[in-house]
Design an enzyme around this catalytic site. Sequence first.
Site, PDB file in Angstrom:
ATOM      1  N   GLU A  22      48.472  37.533 -28.369  1.00  0.00           N
ATOM      2  CA  GLU A  22      48.961  38.179 -27.035  1.00  0.00           C
ATOM      3  C   GLU A  22      49.652  39.473 -27.096  1.00  0.00           C
ATOM      4  OE1 GLU A  22      49.782  35.425 -28.261  1.00  0.00           O
ATOM      5  OE2 GLU A  22      52.030  34.922 -27.943  1.00  0.00           O
ATOM      6  N   TYR A  58      44.750  49.411 -37.654  1.00  0.00           N
ATOM      7  CA  TYR A  58      43.739  49.141 -36.381  1.00  0.00           C
ATOM      8  C   TYR A  58      43.385  50.657 -35.789  1.00  0.00           C
ATOM      9  CZ  TYR A  58      43.017  47.995 -31.254  1.00  0.00           C
ATOM     10  OH  TYR A  58      42.805  47.898 -30.180  1.00  0.00           O
TER      11      TYR A  58
HETATM   12  P1  NAD Z   1      39.837  40.274 -26.865  1.00  0.00           P
HETATM   13  O1  NAD Z   1      40.248  39.928 -28.286  1.00  0.00           O
HETATM   14  O2  NAD Z   1      40.007  39.794 -25.750  1.00  0.00           O
HETATM   15  O3  NAD Z   1      38.110  40.532 -26.985  1.00  0.00           O
HETATM   16  C1  NAD Z   1      37.563  41.041 -28.211  1.00  0.00           C
HETATM   17  C2  NAD Z   1      36.543  39.963 -28.489  1.00  0.00           C
HETATM   18  O4  NAD Z   1      35.606  40.394 -29.582  1.00  0.00           O
HETATM   19  C3  NAD Z   1      36.816  38.463 -28.462  1.00  0.00           C
HETATM   20  O5  NAD Z   1      36.435  37.600 -27.587  1.00  0.00           O
HETATM   21  C4  NAD Z   1      36.474  38.211 -30.005  1.00  0.00           C
HETATM   22  O6  NAD Z   1      35.887  36.908 -29.886  1.00  0.00           O
HETATM   23  C5  NAD Z   1      35.097  39.130 -30.207  1.00  0.00           C
HETATM   24  N1  NAD Z   1      34.874  39.291 -31.509  1.00  0.00           N
HETATM   25  C6  NAD Z   1      35.747  39.416 -32.679  1.00  0.00           C
HETATM   26  N2  NAD Z   1      34.804  39.438 -33.676  1.00  0.00           N
HETATM   27  C7  NAD Z   1      33.840  39.453 -33.352  1.00  0.00           C
HETATM   28  C8  NAD Z   1      32.513  39.275 -34.024  1.00  0.00           C
HETATM   29  N3  NAD Z   1      32.409  39.293 -35.412  1.00  0.00           N
HETATM   30  N4  NAD Z   1      31.276  38.989 -33.447  1.00  0.00           N
HETATM   31  C9  NAD Z   1      31.386  38.626 -32.154  1.00  0.00           C
HETATM   32  N5  NAD Z   1      32.482  38.923 -31.419  1.00  0.00           N
HETATM   33  C10 NAD Z   1      33.658  39.169 -31.979  1.00  0.00           C
HETATM   34  O7  NAD Z   1      40.349  41.910 -26.845  1.00  0.00           O
HETATM   35  P2  NAD Z   1      40.200  42.957 -25.608  1.00  0.00           P
HETATM   36  O8  NAD Z   1      41.838  43.052 -25.200  1.00  0.00           O
HETATM   37  O9  NAD Z   1      39.076  42.482 -24.557  1.00  0.00           O
HETATM   38  O10 NAD Z   1      39.805  44.223 -26.335  1.00  0.00           O
HETATM   39  C11 NAD Z   1      38.508  44.667 -25.976  1.00  0.00           C
HETATM   40  C12 NAD Z   1      38.418  46.010 -26.922  1.00  0.00           C
HETATM   41  O11 NAD Z   1      39.331  47.011 -26.183  1.00  0.00           O
HETATM   42  C13 NAD Z   1      38.552  45.866 -28.338  1.00  0.00           C
HETATM   43  O12 NAD Z   1      37.638  46.841 -28.942  1.00  0.00           O
HETATM   44  C14 NAD Z   1      40.101  46.484 -28.339  1.00  0.00           C
HETATM   45  O13 NAD Z   1      40.180  47.007 -29.874  1.00  0.00           O
HETATM   46  C15 NAD Z   1      39.955  47.538 -27.373  1.00  0.00           C
HETATM   47  N6  NAD Z   1      41.508  47.555 -26.999  1.00  0.00           N
HETATM   48  C16 NAD Z   1      42.022  46.706 -26.121  1.00  0.00           C
HETATM   49  C17 NAD Z   1      43.283  47.214 -25.716  1.00  0.00           C
HETATM   50  C18 NAD Z   1      44.117  46.230 -25.012  1.00  0.00           C
HETATM   51  O14 NAD Z   1      45.159  46.434 -24.579  1.00  0.00           O
HETATM   52  N7  NAD Z   1      43.745  44.765 -24.358  1.00  0.00           N
HETATM   53  C19 NAD Z   1      43.972  48.357 -26.006  1.00  0.00           C
HETATM   54  C20 NAD Z   1      43.354  49.237 -26.401  1.00  0.00           C
HETATM   55  C21 NAD Z   1      42.024  49.088 -27.076  1.00  0.00           C
END
Ligand code: NAD
Length: 327
Positions: free
Chosen positions: A195, A153
């Site tokens: 989660e 990742y």
């Molecule tokens: P999340 O999984 O809730 O949101 C990601 C969204 O992307 C999901 O709703 C999913 O359906 C959508 N998605 C995935 N593949 C897709 C596709 N092919 N087409 C359209 N939509 C698609 O995750 P999050 O926690 O909201 O994370 C958002 C961003 O932040 C991500 O890029 C994640 O890597 C980054 N991030 C999050 C965290 C965290 O702690 N939550 C930490 C570091 C980075």
Amino acid sequence: MGQPKKALVCGAGGFIGSHLVKYLKEKGYWVRGVDRKYPEFGPTAADDFLILDLCHEENCIRALTLDNTSESGLDEVYQLAADMGGMGFIHSAECEIMHNSMLINVHMTNNAANMGIKRYFFSSSVCVYRDMKHGEPEMTEAQAVPANPDNEYGWEKLYSERMAMAYGRKYGMNVRIARFQNCYGPEGTWTGGREKAPASICRKVAEAADDGMIEVWGDGTAVRSYTHVYDMVDGIYRLMQSDLVGAVNIGCPQYVSVNELVDTVAKVAGKKISIRHIDGPVGVQSRNFSNERIYSIGWKPKVFLEEGIAITYPWIEEQVRKARVSV
Ligand code: NAD
């Protein structure tokens, strides 16, 4: 009054994306959301919401097109769509992450640049940093290289950061990149395998009886810091409006062990909870990184862990209660 700014939020059906849509609406934006799914826990605040799989180039072009011209018509793109989850998911779905998230970023970056987007935000992660020991000096953004993330990742994020920067240089697109720390808050994934630790521990504590026991992966000494989603979306927005070029860490400088996280949740829940440590994917021992760049534009976290858990735990407890009733 002039025209409202128009923003596209990719991943608007997800946790941070759905909060970001609300935040941008409060700022007076017109917002288009796009995702494979609608937000799970309530209606979207977006003006327009498209269900599209962004792994396919034609869907990225559709998401970026407002009027039927070759120019996008959007002012800002926030790219948060990714195959995403906690440590259990990250270690078991390496190929899906590298395949799906890479395709989304290849197509979104290329087409946003080609269609004249002037501001492009990419959500990276502190998973780009190597494994560290608690107490090691904080790393700056530049010290992510030479790179050695402990999971695929993180490698995907590093490549996508560099690609966004390259397109920014060539096409004059203002690229802003945030490396998010662990983010938590209401309306995040709380069950099902994707989660993350704060939500998982809130769920386990909500399910446990007073004086009960919960299972935790590893020995509980791994150290993390957690950023509340309200602070995160504020950081994203401020970064997007700033002149900060290159990756920028966004995180809360409060480092806690997994055992301390459990104690905080138990305190908020008003329960006495003991821990059984079991084998499981723990991830790195620690990551300590500097937040000086994001501080330099006036952002500071406002919600520290206990307050953030006090906002999050009641929401997860309610989900647990609803799930019990529906069985
Ligand atoms: P999340 O999984 O809730 O949101 C990601 C969204 O992307 C999901 O709703 C999913 O359906 C959508 N998605 C995935 N593949 C897709 C596709 N092919 N087409 C359209 N939509 C698609 O995750 P999050 O926690 O909201 O994370 C958002 C961003 O932040 C991500 O890029 C994640 O890597 C980054 N991030 C999050 C965290 C965290 O702690 N939550 C930490 C570091 C980075």
